[in-house]
Design a protein around this motif. Structure first.
Motif, PDB file in Angstrom:
ATOM      1  N   HIS A   1       0.834  -1.205   0.000  1.00  0.00           N
ATOM      2  CA  HIS A   1       0.000   0.000   0.000  1.00  0.00           C
ATOM      3  C   HIS A   1       0.868   1.254   0.000  1.00  0.00           C
TER       4      HIS A   1
ATOM      5  N   VAL B   1       0.839   4.196  -2.865  1.00  0.00           N
ATOM      6  CA  VAL B   1       0.609   5.610  -2.562  1.00  0.00           C
ATOM      7  C   VAL B   1       1.767   6.452  -3.077  1.00  0.00           C
TER       8      VAL B   1
ATOM      9  N   ILE C   1      -0.025   8.537  -6.023  1.00  0.00           N
ATOM     10  CA  ILE C   1      -0.714   9.692  -5.443  1.00  0.00           C
ATOM     11  C   ILE C   1       0.312  10.730  -5.028  1.00  0.00           C
TER      12      ILE C   1
ATOM     13  N   ALA D   1      -0.154  13.091  -0.891  1.00  0.00           N
ATOM     14  CA  ALA D   1      -1.334  12.579  -0.183  1.00  0.00           C
ATOM     15  C   ALA D   1      -1.581  13.369   1.094  1.00  0.00           C
TER      16      ALA D   1
ATOM     17  N   GLU E   1       0.059   4.985   8.089  1.00  0.00           N
ATOM     18  CA  GLU E   1      -0.078   5.570   6.766  1.00  0.00           C
ATOM     19  C   GLU E   1      -1.539   5.541   6.352  1.00  0.00           C
TER      20      GLU E   1
END
Length: 234
Positions: A210, A214, A218, A221, A234
């Motif tokens: 994950h 991210v 992304i 974030a 996170e």
């Protein structure tokens, strides 16, 4: 918030003309929902019941023979009512009869500031429309199929459901946490239940996957920046 839904049945329409109470029923609400606590008494009216009254509620002289007189049930009734607001449909009718009975046995009238008339509430919400208990049950989807005649216990049960809807169908759960934490009214009938937190743990490989997703997909974030970021999460 404790309230009482109340209904009476009588020998007629006017206590000043000698009509008397023959049945008293009340159910307790806390935060608009029934708690299961109730009060019900049949009462000897110390007079004949006219045939037209029997056609309304179904009670005859024989049904009430040997039942206690109002003076004998007054203390229990007042104890159950306590100092809670009292909800009734066409409340001045019920208050008028109970006041007459209370005065007859040397007690004080009910405080009218406690009176909540659900008929007035219904007329405000549905002006110009039929607002009998039966009409409200049909309009609000409350099942009243078992109501073949006036009955104080059944009428209280139906009115409790109607009253909840008239008040907007408010759910009491939002007030429960505040009450238990001391920020709201004390609810003597509710006890705190012990519970054990059960956090959800994420396997290390899934957590790493994950984090990589991210980082690669992304940009900036928000939840990784103050004040949202939590160390180690996170």
């Amino acid at each position: 918030m404790r309230q009482i839904v109340l209904d009476t049945e009588t020998t007629g329409l006017d206590p000043l003309q000698g009509d008397r109470v023959i049945e008293i029923a009340a159910v307790e609400l806390v935060n608009l929902l029934p708690t299961g606590a109730s009060f019900h008494r049949l009462v000897d009216p110390e007079r004949d019941i006219p045939a037209e009254a029997t056609r309304v509620h179904g009670f005859t002289n024989g049904d009430l023979a040997g039942k206690p007189k109002f003076a004998e049930v007054a203390a229990d009734m007042l104890d159950f009512l306590g100092d809670a607001p009292i909800v009734a449909h066409n409340a001045p009718f019920d208050f008028g009869f109970l006041d007459a009975e209370l005065l007859r046995c040397g007690r004080s009238k009910l405080d009218r500031s406690r009176m909540i008339d659900s008929l007035v509430l219904a007329k405000q919400r549905y002006p110009g429309m039929p607002n009998s208990l039966d009409a409200l049950c049909r309009r609000l989807g409350v099942d009243n199929s078992m109501r073949s005649s006036h009955n104080a216990v059944l009428d209280c049960t139906l009115l409790a459901q109607v009253y909840l809807e008239l008040m907007g169908g408010k759910q009491p759960g939002f007030e429960l946490a505040a009450a238990l934490a001391g920020r709201g009214p004390a609810l003597a009938t509710i006890e705190a239940v012990a519970w054990t937190p059960r956090p959800i743990t994420v396997p290390q490989d899934r957590d790493a996957a994950h984090a990589a997703f991210v980082a690669g997909k992304i940009k900036d974030a928000l939840w990784l920046k103050p004040p949202f970021a939590v160390p180690g999460v996170e």
